[in-house]
Design an enzyme around this catalytic site. Structure first.
Site, PDB file in Angstrom:
ATOM      1  N   GLY A   1      -6.437  -3.435   7.517  1.00  0.00           N
ATOM      2  CA  GLY A   1      -7.404  -2.351   7.430  1.00  0.00           C
ATOM      3  C   GLY A   1      -8.520  -2.412   8.446  1.00  0.00           C
TER       4      GLY A   1
ATOM      5  N   THR B   1      -0.897   2.104   7.065  1.00  0.00           N
ATOM      6  CA  THR B   1      -0.803   0.872   6.281  1.00  0.00           C
ATOM      7  C   THR B   1      -0.786  -0.327   7.214  1.00  0.00           C
ATOM      8  OG1 THR B   1       0.509  -0.451   4.755  1.00  0.00           O
ATOM      9  CG2 THR B   1       1.729   1.147   6.102  1.00  0.00           C
TER      10      THR B   1
ATOM     11  N   THR C   1       0.874  -1.178   0.000  1.00  0.00           N
ATOM     12  CA  THR C   1       0.000   0.000   0.000  1.00  0.00           C
ATOM     13  C   THR C   1       0.908   1.225   0.000  1.00  0.00           C
ATOM     14  OG1 THR C   1      -1.828  -1.046   1.146  1.00  0.00           O
ATOM     15  CG2 THR C   1      -1.579   1.321   1.519  1.00  0.00           C
TER      16      THR C   1
ATOM     17  N   VAL D   1     -13.797  -3.312   1.606  1.00  0.00           N
ATOM     18  CA  VAL D   1     -13.077  -2.043   1.602  1.00  0.00           C
ATOM     19  C   VAL D   1     -12.287  -1.943   2.904  1.00  0.00           C
ATOM     20  CG1 VAL D   1     -13.316   0.467   1.586  1.00  0.00           C
ATOM     21  CG2 VAL D   1     -14.821  -0.932   0.155  1.00  0.00           C
TER      22      VAL D   1
HETATM   23  N1  ASP Z   1      -4.588  -1.132   4.864  1.00  0.00           N
HETATM   24  C1  ASP Z   1      -4.764  -1.805   3.603  1.00  0.00           C
HETATM   25  C2  ASP Z   1      -6.095  -2.515   3.606  1.00  0.00           C
HETATM   26  O1  ASP Z   1      -6.416  -3.147   4.598  1.00  0.00           O
HETATM   27  C3  ASP Z   1      -3.688  -2.773   3.275  1.00  0.00           C
HETATM   28  C4  ASP Z   1      -2.279  -2.358   3.632  1.00  0.00           C
HETATM   29  O2  ASP Z   1      -2.034  -1.235   4.052  1.00  0.00           O
HETATM   30  O3  ASP Z   1      -1.360  -3.162   3.469  1.00  0.00           O
HETATM   31  O4  ASP Z   1      -6.763  -2.471   2.619  1.00  0.00           O
END
Ligand code: ASP
Length: 319
Positions: free
Chosen positions: A241, A238, A187, A216
């Protein structure tokens, strides 16, 4: 100070090469991330070099905006566009694929001067999702768009539309064919402080691999994945989520500064190291004084910082 010294100091400041004194606000600051997760230190040198080059290119693009007096949100967009175009990262082209083998992209952008923001979820056709977040922020009275409506808005705004296959790289297709659930690291995000003292933050992602279509994460959720307020800080998250949404991570850091009077570093560490658990993820953050924090509780987090008057830094693991 003599008049000549003042003039020289001013010229250096304008050129962005003045060394910031402790407690003094740097002319500008930009921090980018390329995701947190189980990043093995055994990564081949050539791959590590590619990640570093990607982060460096994003800093180049964003810093060019800030050094010439541009706005924080423009620097954030410029940096994120570079990372979205780089197939190494889980955003834009090269995003991880969902359970049906498609890339579904989430994105958000927020400006700290007036808390204007734009976000979009489950995007399949907008080449650079961060430009859609900006269009929503600047050209619509709304904050959050999803799926086809978001794509129609992007088209009407004149943004570049691509075939959904554009996002799918051979590496991701192969992982999907083998049913290899990849760590979602990759991400991308950016936070910036500009010469006018304004903050901005943005985050862009393909989310988690094999996600259920329609899932999402936090990245497009203002307050969880992204937050910016000149009164406190700008944050891009990140990690897992769902946990970042439940804990309202980005806003919580700002709230700890506003209501508990914590410094940026203490607030960010409180959330990432005490509230969240090991392996959950990390954040990048900058405050209105140009202080920067990049805590993570995973093995690594791809990150880089360009702060006026300081040497550029790029790092993946803890020192
Ligand atoms: N936070 C992002 C999600 O859960 C994924 C990530 O940051 O690696 O969609």
């Amino acid at each position: 100070m003599s008049k000549a010294t003042v003039v020289i100091a001013y010229i250096l400041l304008i050129a962005g090469i003045a060394t910031a004194q402790p407690g003094e606000r740097p002319a500008y600051a930009l921090v980018v991330h390329g995701g947190a997760g189980a990043i093995s230190k055994d990564m081949p040198d050539s791959i590590e070099a590619n990640y570093r080059a990607g982060l460096n290119a994003a800093l180049d693009a964003g810093e060019a905006v800030l050094a010439s007096g541009g706005a924080a949100e423009d620097a954030v967009v410029a940096a994120i566009v570079v990372l979205e175009n780089d197939p190494l990262f889980n955003a834009g082209r090269g995003a991880v694929l969902n359970a049906e083998g498609a890339a579904e992209l989430d994105v958000s952008l927020m400006r700290g001067s007036d808390k204007a923001c734009g976000a979009a979820a489950a995007i399949r056709t907008v080449k650079n999702p961060i430009t859609l977040a900006r269009a929503i922020m600047e050209r619509s009275p709304h904050v959050f768009f999803a799926a086809e409506g978001a794509e129609r808005f992007a088209e009407a705004s004149g943004l570049e539309i691509v075939d959904p296959e554009y996002f799918v790289t051979e590496r991701r297709r192969e992982a999907w064919r083998r049913r290899e659930a990849e760590d979602a690291k990759g991400t991308v995000g950016a936070v910036a402080l500009d010469r006018d003292g304004n903050l901005a933050a943005g985050t862009s992602t393909g989310g988690t691999s094999f996600k259920t279509p329609g899932r999402v994460g936090d990245s497009p959720v203002i307050g969880a994945g992204t937050y910016a307020d000149n009164a406190t800080c700008a944050v891009s998250s990140t990690g897992h989520g769902e946990l970042f949404i439940r804990n309202v991570v980005a806003f919580r850091i700002a709230a700890l500064m506003a209501f508990a009077n914590l410094s940026l570093d203490d607030a960010a560490n409180e959330v990432v190291r005490k509230l969240l658990a090991p392996g959950d993820g990390g954040v990048i953050a900058v405050d209105a004084r140009g202080n920067v924090a990049t805590p993570f509780n995973t093995e690594g987090m791809f990150r880089g910082a360009a702060i006026a008057g300081n040497e550029r830094t790029i790092a993946i693991w803890n020192p």
